[in-house]
Design a protein around this motif. Sequence first.
Motif: not given
Length: 405
Positions: A191, A196-197
């Motif tokens: 992240p 965030p991914d």
Amino acid sequence: MWAELLPIGRSSATGGYRRYAWTGADADCRAWFRAQAESRGLAYELDRNGNQWAWLGDPEAGNAVVTGSHLDSVPDGGAFDGPLGVVSSFAALDELRARGAQPDRPLAITNFGDEEGARFGLACVGSRLAAGQLTPERAHELRDADGVSLPQAMEHAGYDPAGIGPDPERLARIGAFVELHVEQGRALALPSDGAPDGSPVGVASAIWPHGRWRFDFRGEANHAGTTRIEDRRDPMLTYAETVLAARAAAVRTGALATFGKVAVEPNGVNAIASLVRGWLDSRAPDEGTLDAVVGEIERAATGRGARDGVAVDVTRESFTPVVEFEHGLRDKLAALLGRDGTPVPVLPTGAGHDAGILSASVPTAMLFVRNPTGVSHSPAETAAEDDCLAGVSALADVLEGLACR
């Protein structure tokens, strides 16, 4: 394209790839590349050093935009290291055509030979020869584990090695070289701000300085069942201590140091070795740290060797200084891929590449595709199909931005 390449050079025992330079598997990969080029109406060339080229537009016009990577592998390597860049290059060209893009600079796709150095012990042979970083004389001295020289291997594969050497005229035609590669690490999977991914694609900032050193530990062969411990001159002990010293030095400095290949003579279960030969691969954020780490490992080896009655010789077999990718080209790639307002990660790598070798001769840049596990040089190396497609789209955007009206 991916399905056609997958079975070539794959070991049924390990699931890994053994696509070594100038072998049958290498020939099959080369035939695949040529077929892909010709099926798209591209002009196919094999250069003086055995590197393959597929041209859209006039190669002589100059200021060409070139992309590509390599198709050979390390022993039992993964499917993505190298081939992802070549497959993605052809797919990106298909995407450009589907968009109706009109290049006003020549475009080329390349497959550089013997990038991994698995057979002859020197990485990036094809690009090093072209860039003049490997002399023909030194290339003629390269031999594989069976004693076959590089020229002999090339001749056996049906290629004349007489012309190998610097190719400045060809490199002078290139205005930019962009190599796409699976990330060999997992920075893109972590992240970050705004992602965030993680991110499917990133841009390379630099390649750490790195090299390979051969350590020869020479002791005395003797009988494992009759030689007293105090009478032994066992090079395996010195080698083992050196491996541990390498790990300690790397941990202490934030560098990397790996003994990943070893050869032993006479290599008998009931014999004390006379020679242990180990190959060190070491990499660091800067050349000062790299020099310090290798120096510390060498001192540990010779110090232990003196106690064991073992002579230690160290030979540097290859070295690549730090590569800072051309800032203007690197920043342009980041701008092209961040046009939607989402910043593209820019990250360094500890792995060497043909792009790093060519950077001294032409402006070069790299794109990385997310590797969720970070595993590379292993059958477990992987990338998600969606991320691979994102890499193709990103490469097409870059080629369009660099070469098209």
